[in-house]
Structures are given as structure tokens and as C-alpha cells.
Design an enzyme around this catalytic site. Sequence first.
Site, PDB file in Angstrom:
ATOM      1  N   CYS A 179       3.313  26.765  48.695  1.00  0.00           N
ATOM      2  CA  CYS A 179       2.667  26.682  47.375  1.00  0.00           C
ATOM      3  C   CYS A 179       3.380  27.522  46.329  1.00  0.00           C
ATOM      4  CB  CYS A 179       1.198  27.093  47.478  1.00  0.00           C
ATOM      5  SG  CYS A 179       0.961  28.718  48.199  1.00  0.00           S
TER       6      CYS A 179
ATOM      7  N   GLU B 271      -7.160  28.759  45.699  1.00  0.00           N
ATOM      8  CA  GLU B 271      -5.725  29.036  45.794  1.00  0.00           C
ATOM      9  C   GLU B 271      -5.026  27.687  45.697  1.00  0.00           C
ATOM     10  OE1 GLU B 271      -4.465  31.965  45.752  1.00  0.00           O
ATOM     11  OE2 GLU B 271      -6.346  33.059  45.979  1.00  0.00           O
TER      12      GLU B 271
END
Length: 468
Positions: free
Chosen positions: A250, A216
Site C-alpha cells: 500500500c 488504512e
Amino acid sequence: MHNTTHTANIEKTVARQRAFFQTGATRPVPVRIAALKRLKKELLSRETVLLKALQDDLHKSPFEGYMTEIGMCLDELGFLTKHVAAWSRPHRHPTPLAQYKAKSKTLAEPYGVVLVISPWNYPLLLSLDPLFGAVAAGNCVVLKPSAYAPNASRAMAELIAAVFPPDWVTVVEGGREENAALLDQRFDAIFFTGSVDVGKLVMEKASRHLTPVTLELGGKSPVIVDETANIPLTARRIAFGKLLNAGQTCVAPDYCLVHRKRKEQLVEELKKQFQKMLGENPLHNDHFVRIINRKHYHRLQGLLEGEELLLGGSHRDDPSSDSGWIAPTLVADTLEALSKPMKEEIFGPILPILPYDTLEQAIQFINRREKPLALYLFTQSKKNQAQILQRCSFGGGCINDTIIHLATHHMGFGGVGYSGMGSYHGKCSFDTFSHYRAIVNKSTWLDLPMRYHPYTKFHESLMRRFLR
């Protein structure tokens, strides 16, 4: 060079977990459900301690700490607890006629001993969410939180120790030395959340043992605002996504491509929204998250040097830490001559504004870059929606909002290309930490002879009837 004591301890931890896993103790579904329930109970009882840890590490308010971390953890635990029994059952599948008579099914099995390496920006959520999936699937887990959020790391180590024996789930605290020692071990799966550069290292280390990885990562997630967008609402939702965790997310909007006709209006509305949300002096707002550390604080200040600012640019040192706050900042930019903030993932409350003339320009600008983790499109045009979804590749995103696509159990969250591989949340978490075995259970009372030697024309004609 690793500290040999640390490395030896980590080797022992992994060996003990492997031995424990091989006893089969983690496999029974009732055992997993009971563990998830204990986790939820312990999480609830430690809510105040965990919120305080987030406050100490990031100056994250209890409201934001609950909304973006603890609340989402509790929600995920509830969902996994409810569904793990159904996901763990054998699943029947049709059997091809050529395999008559037989039954076909798939069985989910845990990988074994898995490593979860998590980042500092959402230290609880991004550590515990994948851990829950790994436990639900029946694995043993080594969790390595970020040393940049030491209070959250300690609180999680205490939480996990209260729920699990270390042979089942354990937390390894520390910094790069511990990361390196862990990556030298053989795991059955690795789940990593963090930067692209470290993601490459994780994948390289995993390749030595052919260990599957879920990465990720991040990237520069664009916002597109076309000429049909509802600008006041657009500005409000962009501001929400950018101010959450002070942009240290993110999937935060990283830069904004806006139709030239709407640029001035959008900038004015963003200014209004930032002021409405954080007040006249955002640097003194008690609910505004602090930049994690001195290194990132100075990096963000450096990105603004010499740039044309449409709003913000100021900062304030925090006397209680080595970091501080950066005010919400809009940077004037163009598609041709990019500012410093456009050269790297920003990870802070800074938003470059780039006007475009045609949607094609915006699409080409995005497609010339690495695939982002998220994309956000603000439009009332179905045609423009279809264009963007067909032409641009990205991990996931929203139409007429930001961030919220990751806050669901019913869809996976993950990246593509440089923004990551694999996904998790809900059933996708269970799938990420499971291997699905295909099993054909063949009857013994019938045995069709056509597949066996000697091959004959008749058997070939039969085979061709079945396989075409």
C-alpha cells in the site's frame, strides 16, 4: 443476499464475544500480557507453517516472509508486552484552579468487541498487527482475513484457535458474503485495511451504529527525485520499495517525479538495480513474489498495453496457480498526457517516470490529486525538503528512502483523506483500540460556592478571575 446460516453463525459469534467481554475477563492487564506472550510463543512455534502459507499464496520467499511479516509481528508483540502495563495505568493531569480541590486523571478502557478486516498483500502482518493492539487494549476481536490468501487465512485461524477461546478472539474465514454479514453486525470499533471503495462501504455501514472506524487505505504514493539527489543510492532504494512484494504494497512507490536533468541517469540506474536484485531474467527468480491472482495479473498487463516502455513489460504464467509474474517495468510518462498506469493505484512492479522542470510543478501535480498514503523525497537540499513537507499532505513517508517509515513502534502509521484515517503501531495501536475517559475526583471537604445559584456580582467577579 446473505447465506442465512452464515449470518446466524456470525450473529452468535458477536453475541458470545459481547457476553464474554461484559464479564470483565479481558480487562486485567496481567491477563492481556499473558495472552500476548502466548501469541508470541505460538507464532514462533508455527513459523515454518506460516512461511509456507505465504509461499503458497504469494510465492513469497522465506526471507521476505520473515522480514516483512513474521519478524515484524514478533517485534510488535515484544514491544506491546513490555509497555502495555504502563499505558494501562491511570495518567495524572493538572487540575484547573477553578476546580480546586480535586485530582484529574485519564483512564484507558477497551471499546469492547472489535472487527479487524485485513487484505491479502501482507496477509499475516496486516491481520495480526492490529489484532495485537486490540488484545493489548483489552478487547474481544473478530478477525476477517482475505479469501485471496486462503493458506495464510487458514494458518491464522489455527494460530488464533490455539491461543484464545473463540469468545475472546476468533477468525471468520470466507469471502464477500462473510464480509457483508460481519458489517451488518454492531461492533464497538472497526479496523479496516484495503481499498478506498471498500473503505467507504465500511464507513457507511459503521455509521448506522456510530461505530468508530480506523481505515488504512492506499492511493498513488509519489517519489520525487530532485536535481541534488544521489542517483545510484536513490535508484537502489526506489527499486527496493518497488520490488518488495512485487509492488503489491500500500505504500509502494507508485510513480516517480524526477527532475528532467536527472531523468536519463535515474532510468539507467534503475535498470541496473533491477537487474542486480533479480538477475537477467526476473520472471524466473525464485525470490520474486507472484501477482496474487488472475484478475490482478491481467489488470496489470492491461495497464501496459500501448504504453511506451523504458524497461520490462514481459510476464510469465505460473503453471501452479491461475496467476503469474510481471517483470519490473518502467513506463515513459509526462505531466500532461498521463499513461494508463497513472489513472489508478498500480499495486504491481510497474513504475511510471514523469520528468519535471521545477519543484513547483511537482508539488502542484501531487496536490491536484487525492492525498497519498506515502511520499518519498530524494534530495540533498534542506530547502526542497522544507518545501515538500510544508506544501504536500500525505500519510507519512521518507526522505532519501522508501517504505521504512512504517517499520517502527515509536511513530504511528496511517493515512489522511482518501488514504485513510487513524493510525496504529506501538502505542498508537493501543490508543486506536482504547477510549480515554477523563475523570475528576473532587474533594468533599471544600466546596466553592461561586458556581451555584443564585448568581451574584461578587461570584461573577470571582468566576472571571478564574476563567480568562
